[in-house]
Design an enzyme around this catalytic site. Structure first.
Site, PDB file in Angstrom:
ATOM      1  N   HIS A   1     109.115 -84.970  24.398  1.00 17.24           N
ATOM      2  CA  HIS A   1     108.769 -85.879  25.497  1.00 17.24           C
ATOM      3  C   HIS A   1     109.346 -85.300  26.787  1.00 17.24           C
ATOM      4  O   HIS A   1     110.537 -84.989  26.862  1.00 17.24           O
ATOM      5  CB  HIS A   1     109.314 -87.291  25.230  1.00 17.24           C
ATOM      6  CG  HIS A   1     108.500 -88.015  24.194  1.00 17.24           C
ATOM      7  ND1 HIS A   1     109.047 -88.869  23.263  1.00 17.24           N
ATOM      8  CD2 HIS A   1     107.165 -87.991  23.949  1.00 17.24           C
ATOM      9  CE1 HIS A   1     108.077 -89.348  22.491  1.00 17.24           C
ATOM     10  NE2 HIS A   1     106.927 -88.827  22.886  1.00 17.24           N
TER      11      HIS A   1
ATOM     12  N   GLU B   1     112.644 -86.351  28.678  1.00 17.81           N
ATOM     13  CA  GLU B   1     113.866 -86.471  27.888  1.00 17.81           C
ATOM     14  C   GLU B   1     114.676 -85.162  27.980  1.00 17.81           C
ATOM     15  O   GLU B   1     114.974 -84.495  26.989  1.00 17.81           O
ATOM     16  CB  GLU B   1     113.505 -86.893  26.457  1.00 17.81           C
ATOM     17  CG  GLU B   1     112.834 -88.271  26.471  1.00 17.81           C
ATOM     18  CD  GLU B   1     112.197 -88.708  25.155  1.00 17.81           C
ATOM     19  OE1 GLU B   1     112.475 -88.081  24.113  1.00 17.81           O
ATOM     20  OE2 GLU B   1     111.424 -89.688  25.173  1.00 17.81           O
TER      21      GLU B   1
ATOM     22  N   HIS C   1     115.424 -86.943  20.778  1.00 22.06           N
ATOM     23  CA  HIS C   1     114.774 -87.728  21.834  1.00 22.06           C
ATOM     24  C   HIS C   1     115.862 -88.427  22.645  1.00 22.06           C
ATOM     25  O   HIS C   1     117.034 -88.389  22.303  1.00 22.06           O
ATOM     26  CB  HIS C   1     113.861 -88.809  21.229  1.00 22.06           C
ATOM     27  CG  HIS C   1     112.607 -88.276  20.617  1.00 22.06           C
ATOM     28  ND1 HIS C   1     111.370 -88.481  21.164  1.00 22.06           N
ATOM     29  CD2 HIS C   1     112.411 -87.543  19.498  1.00 22.06           C
ATOM     30  CE1 HIS C   1     110.452 -87.895  20.407  1.00 22.06           C
ATOM     31  NE2 HIS C   1     111.054 -87.317  19.377  1.00 22.06           N
TER      32      HIS C   1
ATOM     33  N   GLU D   1     117.825 -90.531  18.873  1.00 32.56           N
ATOM     34  CA  GLU D   1     117.639 -91.001  20.248  1.00 32.56           C
ATOM     35  C   GLU D   1     119.012 -90.929  20.894  1.00 32.56           C
ATOM     36  O   GLU D   1     119.926 -91.652  20.521  1.00 32.56           O
ATOM     37  CB  GLU D   1     117.123 -92.456  20.264  1.00 32.56           C
ATOM     38  CG  GLU D   1     115.730 -92.631  19.675  1.00 32.56           C
ATOM     39  CD  GLU D   1     114.605 -92.440  20.678  1.00 32.56           C
ATOM     40  OE1 GLU D   1     114.861 -91.968  21.811  1.00 32.56           O
ATOM     41  OE2 GLU D   1     113.465 -92.768  20.328  1.00 32.56           O
TER      42      GLU D   1
END
Ligand code: NO5
Ligand code: CA
Ligand code: CA
Ligand code: CA
Ligand code: ZN
Length: 422
Positions: free
Chosen positions: A178, A181, A312, A385
């Site tokens: 992404h 990120e 992420h 994450e």
């Protein structure tokens, strides 16, 4: 300092949101609801979070009962009509502009002023080349393929005798699928630095480099990462930069993988959506490159990759598969397999202080990299994450002072994964 203040502003709510436009002349119109608002949505079940994700808003992060989204006034209204508590926290565009220092560029097309400690794509490539040159015996630098715009997607292998494909458990780390990120690219670069500069002096590093073949792909989505820092300010971009027939741009690479692509209402068919799955499975060149690499590690009918993390940001979570179903045991996942994935996930989360859960507990996804790695290749796989746990726009753009503490924070978890591989 700016960032600390901004986080505080987000926490103080609507009053702070209005303060964001307080710089306008007194004659300006009454503050209106922004075109693209930053909202917090209270969604206390996985079903509610999935319906938020499916509503067409841009999900920034989700943790516990709160989902942070960017939404139009109409989208926010629809969420409220669906019975959800929706709170406006700010004007997304204004927040991006403020986080970027009002558009003042640093020299040399780097990150916005103050964040130069992050690596641009070009800086990343140069750093990987320098690292490979400084550690020729334990590194091999190559590319898994090219992005839509033709950029190489570098991969670096770290192992004793790196030039030789030895019979050692192989472990893959991927980052920055992404675009916005960016902290994750720094995470991968930190892995590269730690496992090269620590070789021969740090006993843990030396043992892992001697006994494993570590592969690192720091920027899966180079076009998106470059675009996100273009034009003098952060763009808040997530997808790749492949044009769509309707004039919009971008496929969500983490919805485009081939395993059960588009199966389960965990992605969008609308090209404008932030989680657009693309016109067909693996339609994105970046996804084809990752899949081809995983395929290439099947040697003599045996998948050599024994563990994988896709980094992420943000929400501070350790997620294990599957994302496409709430079931634990299902097609392609036995109870034994699930228990082992969960157990290692929980050990890693205990080490870095993240929250551990099955990916679908957050919301349903289909076509993501982790479902592919496990579903198609049976590679034990996790999504991390990273920092922060919440934070709106700042969640994607922590100041560069946070890079060192937030990447070293995951060292213990990474070592747990590497030790358990094979
Ligand atoms: C990821 C995970 C849920 C796999 C995703 O906020 S994120 O986009 N980084 N979360 O939705 O692809
Ligand atoms: Ca830089
Ligand atoms: Ca080796
Ligand atoms: Ca090997
Ligand atoms: Zn992500």
């Amino acid at each position: 300092m700016l960032t600390k203040r901004r986080v505080l502003a987000a926490a103080t709510g609507m009053a702070a949101a209005l303060a964001l436009v307080a710089g306008q002349p007194a004659t300006a119109q009454q503050p209106t609801v922004p075109d693209q608002g930053f909202y917090q949505v209270h969604a206390d079940t996985a079903a509610a979070r999935t319906s938020v994700a499916r509503s067409g808003v841009d999900v920034l992060g989700a943790r516990g009962d709160t989902v942070e989204v960017v939404a139009s006034p109409a989208q926010a209204g629809r969420l409220r009509d669906a019975g959800l508590a929706v709170t406006l926290r700010g004007d997304w565009r204004a927040m991006l502009a403020e986080r970027s220092g009002g558009g003042s560029r640093s020299a040399g097309a780097d990150f916005p002023a103050g964040d130069e400690g992050y690596h641009t794509y070009d800086e990343m490539v140069a750093t990987l080349r320098a690292t490979a040159a400084a550690h020729p015996d334990i590194t091999a630098l190559s590319s898994i393929g090219r992005s839509y715009e033709g950029r190489d997607i570098p991969i670096i292998k770290i192992s004793d005798d790196a030039a030789t494909d030895e019979d050692e458990p192989e472990v893959l780390f991927t980052c920055n699928i992404h675009a916005r990120e960016h902290l994750t690219a720094e995470m991968c670069l930190h892995l590269v630095d730690r496992f090269t500069s620590g070789y021969g002096s740090d006993p843990t590093v030396t043992d892992l480099v001697d006994s494993r073949e570590i592969y690192v792909v720091p920027i899966v989505n180079p076009d998106g990462a470059v675009y996100d820092i273009s034009g003098g300010q952060y763009q808040g971009w997530r997808k790749n930069r492949q044009p769509n027939p309707d004039g919009t741009v971008g496929t969500d690479l983490n919805r485009n993988f081939s395993y059960l692509w588009g199966c389960c209402d965990g992605s969008s068919t609308s090209p404008a959506a932030e989680d657009y799955r693309g016109p067909s499975a693996a339609s994105a060149p970046e996804v084809r490159a990752v899949q081809a690499f995983a395929d290439s590690r099947v040697v003599g009918g045996v998948q050599q990759l024994k563990a994988h993390i896709d980094f992420h940001s943000f929400a501070e979570l350790v997620l294990w598969p599957f994302g496409h179903t709430h079931d634990t045991v299902t097609d392609g996942m036995t109870q034994e397999e699930y228990d082992r994935l969960k157990s290692i996930g929980e050990q890693m989360a205990a080490s870095n202080g993240y929250t551990a859960e099955q990916s679908s507990t957050l919301y349903i996804t289909d076509g993501d990299m982790n479902d592919y790695m496990w579903g198609a290749h049976k590679v034990p796989t996790y999504c991390f994450e990273m920092y922060p746990s919440e934070g709106g726009i700042d969640g994607f753009y922590p100041p560069d002072e946070d890079i060192a503490p937030q990447t070293t924070r995951d060292d213990g978890a990474v070592d747990i994964l590497l030790r358990n591989a094979g």
